[in-house]
Design a protein around this motif. Structure first.
Motif, PDB file in Angstrom:
ATOM      1  N   ALA A   1      31.927  37.910  44.870  1.00  0.00           N
ATOM      2  CA  ALA A   1      32.098  37.124  43.642  1.00  0.00           C
ATOM      3  C   ALA A   1      32.740  37.986  42.566  1.00  0.00           C
ATOM      4  O   ALA A   1      32.245  38.082  41.441  1.00  0.00           O
ATOM      5  CB  ALA A   1      30.752  36.580  43.182  1.00  0.00           C
ATOM      6  N   THR A   2      33.849  38.613  42.892  1.00  0.00           N
ATOM      7  CA  THR A   2      34.545  39.506  41.967  1.00  0.00           C
ATOM      8  C   THR A   2      35.911  38.935  41.611  1.00  0.00           C
ATOM      9  O   THR A   2      36.390  37.998  42.245  1.00  0.00           O
ATOM     10  CB  THR A   2      34.717  40.896  42.595  1.00  0.00           C
ATOM     11  N   GLN A   3      36.545  39.503  40.583  1.00  0.00           N
ATOM     12  CA  GLN A   3      37.901  39.113  40.167  1.00  0.00           C
ATOM     13  C   GLN A   3      38.008  37.603  39.926  1.00  0.00           C
ATOM     14  O   GLN A   3      38.943  36.954  40.385  1.00  0.00           O
ATOM     15  CB  GLN A   3      38.929  39.573  41.202  1.00  0.00           C
ATOM     16  N   ARG A   4      37.073  37.058  39.166  1.00  0.00           N
ATOM     17  CA  ARG A   4      37.031  35.613  38.936  1.00  0.00           C
ATOM     18  C   ARG A   4      37.642  35.197  37.612  1.00  0.00           C
ATOM     19  O   ARG A   4      37.649  34.020  37.268  1.00  0.00           O
ATOM     20  CB  ARG A   4      35.581  35.122  39.002  1.00  0.00           C
ATOM     21  N   GLY A   5      38.185  36.150  36.848  1.00  0.00           N
ATOM     22  CA  GLY A   5      38.777  35.820  35.567  1.00  0.00           C
ATOM     23  C   GLY A   5      40.173  35.243  35.700  1.00  0.00           C
ATOM     24  O   GLY A   5      40.733  35.144  36.795  1.00  0.00           O
ATOM     25  N   PRO A   6      40.784  34.873  34.567  1.00  0.00           N
ATOM     26  CA  PRO A   6      42.120  34.272  34.605  1.00  0.00           C
ATOM     27  C   PRO A   6      43.222  35.243  35.003  1.00  0.00           C
ATOM     28  O   PRO A   6      44.297  34.821  35.418  1.00  0.00           O
ATOM     29  CB  PRO A   6      42.325  33.759  33.170  1.00  0.00           C
ATOM     30  N   LEU A   7      42.974  36.555  34.873  1.00  0.00           N
ATOM     31  CA  LEU A   7      43.983  37.560  35.235  1.00  0.00           C
ATOM     32  C   LEU A   7      43.372  38.552  36.236  1.00  0.00           C
ATOM     33  O   LEU A   7      43.165  39.723  35.926  1.00  0.00           O
ATOM     34  CB  LEU A   7      44.485  38.289  33.986  1.00  0.00           C
ATOM     35  N   PRO A   8      43.094  38.104  37.443  1.00  0.00           N
ATOM     36  CA  PRO A   8      42.448  38.991  38.417  1.00  0.00           C
ATOM     37  C   PRO A   8      43.399  40.066  38.917  1.00  0.00           C
ATOM     38  O   PRO A   8      44.618  39.879  38.964  1.00  0.00           O
ATOM     39  CB  PRO A   8      42.079  38.033  39.549  1.00  0.00           C
ATOM     40  N   SER A   9      42.852  41.194  39.310  1.00  0.00           N
ATOM     41  CA  SER A   9      43.624  42.224  39.991  1.00  0.00           C
ATOM     42  C   SER A   9      43.607  41.915  41.482  1.00  0.00           C
ATOM     43  O   SER A   9      42.558  41.976  42.120  1.00  0.00           O
ATOM     44  CB  SER A   9      43.023  43.612  39.749  1.00  0.00           C
ATOM     45  N   HIS A  10      44.753  41.565  42.017  1.00  0.00           N
ATOM     46  CA  HIS A  10      44.822  41.239  43.439  1.00  0.00           C
ATOM     47  C   HIS A  10      44.562  42.477  44.297  1.00  0.00           C
ATOM     48  O   HIS A  10      43.946  42.385  45.362  1.00  0.00           O
ATOM     49  CB  HIS A  10      46.186  40.637  43.766  1.00  0.00           C
ATOM     50  N   ARG A  11      45.013  43.606  43.833  1.00  0.00           N
ATOM     51  CA  ARG A  11      44.799  44.841  44.585  1.00  0.00           C
ATOM     52  C   ARG A  11      43.300  45.162  44.671  1.00  0.00           C
ATOM     53  O   ARG A  11      42.794  45.530  45.743  1.00  0.00           O
ATOM     54  CB  ARG A  11      45.547  45.994  43.920  1.00  0.00           C
ATOM     55  N   LEU A  12      42.596  45.018  43.545  1.00  0.00           N
ATOM     56  CA  LEU A  12      41.165  45.294  43.555  1.00  0.00           C
ATOM     57  C   LEU A  12      40.400  44.237  44.351  1.00  0.00           C
ATOM     58  O   LEU A  12      39.391  44.548  44.995  1.00  0.00           O
ATOM     59  CB  LEU A  12      40.630  45.367  42.130  1.00  0.00           C
ATOM     60  N   PHE A  13      40.866  42.998  44.304  1.00  0.00           N
ATOM     61  CA  PHE A  13      40.240  41.935  45.085  1.00  0.00           C
ATOM     62  C   PHE A  13      40.355  42.249  46.578  1.00  0.00           C
ATOM     63  O   PHE A  13      39.398  42.086  47.342  1.00  0.00           O
ATOM     64  CB  PHE A  13      40.894  40.599  44.756  1.00  0.00           C
ATOM     65  N   ALA A  14      41.533  42.701  47.007  1.00  0.00           N
ATOM     66  CA  ALA A  14      41.716  43.100  48.406  1.00  0.00           C
ATOM     67  C   ALA A  14      40.758  44.226  48.768  1.00  0.00           C
ATOM     68  O   ALA A  14      40.151  44.232  49.852  1.00  0.00           O
ATOM     69  CB  ALA A  14      43.161  43.524  48.637  1.00  0.00           C
ATOM     70  N   ALA A  15      40.600  45.196  47.856  1.00  0.00           N
ATOM     71  CA  ALA A  15      39.667  46.297  48.103  1.00  0.00           C
ATOM     72  C   ALA A  15      38.233  45.778  48.205  1.00  0.00           C
ATOM     73  O   ALA A  15      37.440  46.272  49.026  1.00  0.00           O
ATOM     74  CB  ALA A  15      39.783  47.334  46.995  1.00  0.00           C
ATOM     75  N   ASP A  16      37.891  44.785  47.387  1.00  0.00           N
ATOM     76  CA  ASP A  16      36.547  44.207  47.449  1.00  0.00           C
ATOM     77  C   ASP A  16      36.307  43.498  48.786  1.00  0.00           C
ATOM     78  O   ASP A  16      35.185  43.518  49.318  1.00  0.00           O
ATOM     79  CB  ASP A  16      36.332  43.222  46.303  1.00  0.00           C
ATOM     80  N   LEU A  17      37.331  42.860  49.326  1.00  0.00           N
ATOM     81  CA  LEU A  17      37.182  42.214  50.633  1.00  0.00           C
ATOM     82  C   LEU A  17      36.918  43.253  51.720  1.00  0.00           C
ATOM     83  O   LEU A  17      36.060  43.058  52.591  1.00  0.00           O
ATOM     84  CB  LEU A  17      38.428  41.396  50.966  1.00  0.00           C
ATOM     85  N   ARG A  18      37.622  44.353  51.675  1.00  0.00           N
ATOM     86  CA  ARG A  18      37.373  45.423  52.644  1.00  0.00           C
ATOM     87  C   ARG A  18      35.989  46.033  52.432  1.00  0.00           C
ATOM     88  O   ARG A  18      35.292  46.365  53.396  1.00  0.00           O
ATOM     89  CB  ARG A  18      38.468  46.482  52.560  1.00  0.00           C
ATOM     90  N   SER A  19      35.580  46.165  51.173  1.00  0.00           N
ATOM     91  CA  SER A  19      34.230  46.681  50.889  1.00  0.00           C
ATOM     92  C   SER A  19      33.157  45.735  51.421  1.00  0.00           C
ATOM     93  O   SER A  19      32.103  46.183  51.891  1.00  0.00           O
ATOM     94  CB  SER A  19      34.044  46.874  49.384  1.00  0.00           C
TER      95      SER A  19
END
Length: 269
Positions: free
Chosen positions: A77-95
Motif C-alpha cells: 500500500a505504497t506510492q498512493r499519492g497523485p505523483l507516485p515514484s514508479h521506480r520506488l513502487f517497483a522496488a516496493d514490489l520486489r521488497s
C-alpha cells in the motif's frame, strides 16, 4: 481428457479449493495486505501493484481468488499519492516478494518457494511490475501479468525490451485513461520473451477494481463484473502454469476467447 478452454475459464473464474487467510504486511515492515491459503509449503507467490490513487482493498477479491487457488498474493500500500515514484513502487514490489519468501506466514507456518515468484499489477501498478521484472538480482521473477498497464518513468516499454520471462497483458477495449496503443500494447510489442496481449470487450480502465472509491470522480470507468471474472481466471491460469509448471490450464492460455481476444501477431506465452 483435457478440459476445453471455455470449461477452464468457467472453472477458474470461481474460487479454488483452498480456505483463505488475510494478513497485514505492516507487521513485517511494509504497509499492505497479503492473502494466503490456510496451509501449504513451498507455495508460489505474486506481488500485485495497485493502480493510480487506488488502495489495495479495491483488488481484495482478486487477491483472495488467487490465494484460493494456492497462490500467495500480496499488495503493498505504497506510492498512493497523485505523483507516485514508479521506480520506488517497483522496488516496493520486489521488497514484497522478499517479505513473503523471508518469513513464515499464517498460524501453521505457510512458506513460499523463492523459485516460484511472479509480478502483477493494474494501471501504473502494471507498469511498475514491468520495471520490477526488469530489475536485476534477487528475487528472481518467473512471470508477469498486467491489466490496463500504464507507462511509467522510467519507461516500462524500454524495460520490457530486457524481459525474457513470460508476460500476459490484458487491455480494456474502452480505456480512456491508459489507451492500449501507447501503453499495454507498446509494452507487449517490446517484450523480449514470450508474451500475450488480450483485449477485454466492454471494459474500462477501472473495470478490474472492486467497490466504490472517490477516485472514480477523476478517472473514467467503473467496476465491471465480467472484467473481474476474466482477469481472475486468466491470472490464475497464467501464474499456475508458469510458476508451478502445471500444463492443466495451458489450453485456456492458448485459446482466443470471446471474453479476452488474443492478438494473433504476438507469440503465445
Amino acid at each position: 481428457m483435457a478440459s476445453k478452454p471455455k470449461q477452464l475459464l468457467e472453472e477458474l473464474s470461481h474460487p479454488g479449493p483452498h480456505e483463505v487467510l488475510r494478513g497485514d504486511l505492516a507487521l513485517v515492515g511494509l504497509p499492505g495486505v497479503v492473502f494466503t491459503p490456510r496451509a501449504g509449503l513451498n507455495l508460489p507467490a505474486i506481488a500485485f501493484g495497485h493502480g493510480w490513487l487506488q488502495p489495495p482493498g479495491r483488488y481484495r477479491e482478486l487477491l483472495r481468488h488467487l490465494a484460493s487457488w494456492g497462490i500467495v498474493a500480496a499488495a503493498p500500500a505504497t506510492q498512493r499519492g497523485p505523483l507516485p515514484s514508479h521506480r520506488l513502487f517497483a522496488a516496493d514490489l520486489r521488497s514484497t516478494l522478499d517479505v513473503v519468501t523471508g518469513v513464515r506466514l499464517g498460524p501453521d507456518g505457510i512458506s513460499v518457494d523463492p523459485a516460484k515468484l511472479g509480478l502483477a499489477g493494474h494501471s501504473v501498478g502494471g507498469g511498475a511490475a514491468v520495471l520490477a521484472a526488469a530489475g536485476s538480482g534477487e528475487p528472481e521473477v518467473k512471470a508477469v501479468a498486467t491489466i490496463a498497464a500504464a507507462q511509467t518513468i522510467p519507461s516500462a516499454t524500454a524495460a520490457a525490451q530486457t524481459i525474457q520471462m513470460p508476460g500476459l497483458h490484458l487491455v480494456p477495449d474502452n480505456d480512456l485513461v491508459a489507451p492500449a496503443a501507447g501503453n499495454a500494447e507498446a509494452i507487449a510489442r517490446a517484450w523480449a520473451g514470450p508474451v500475450q496481449l488480450r483485449t477485454i470487450p466492454k471494459s474500462s480502465h477501472l473495470g478490474v477494481t472492486e467497490g466504490m472509491h472517490w477516485s472514480q470522480l477523476l478517472l473514467h470507468g467503473k467496476p465491471h463484473r465480467a472484467t473481474q471474472r476474466v482477469v481472475r481466471a486468466l491470472f490464475t491460469a497464467f501464474f499456475l502454469t508458469h510458476l508451478t509448471g502445471t500444463s492443466s490450464y495451458r489450453s485456456l492460455l492458448e485459446a482466443d476467447l470471446k471474453a479476452a481476444h488474443l492478438d494473433a501477431k504476438l507469440m503465445p506465452a
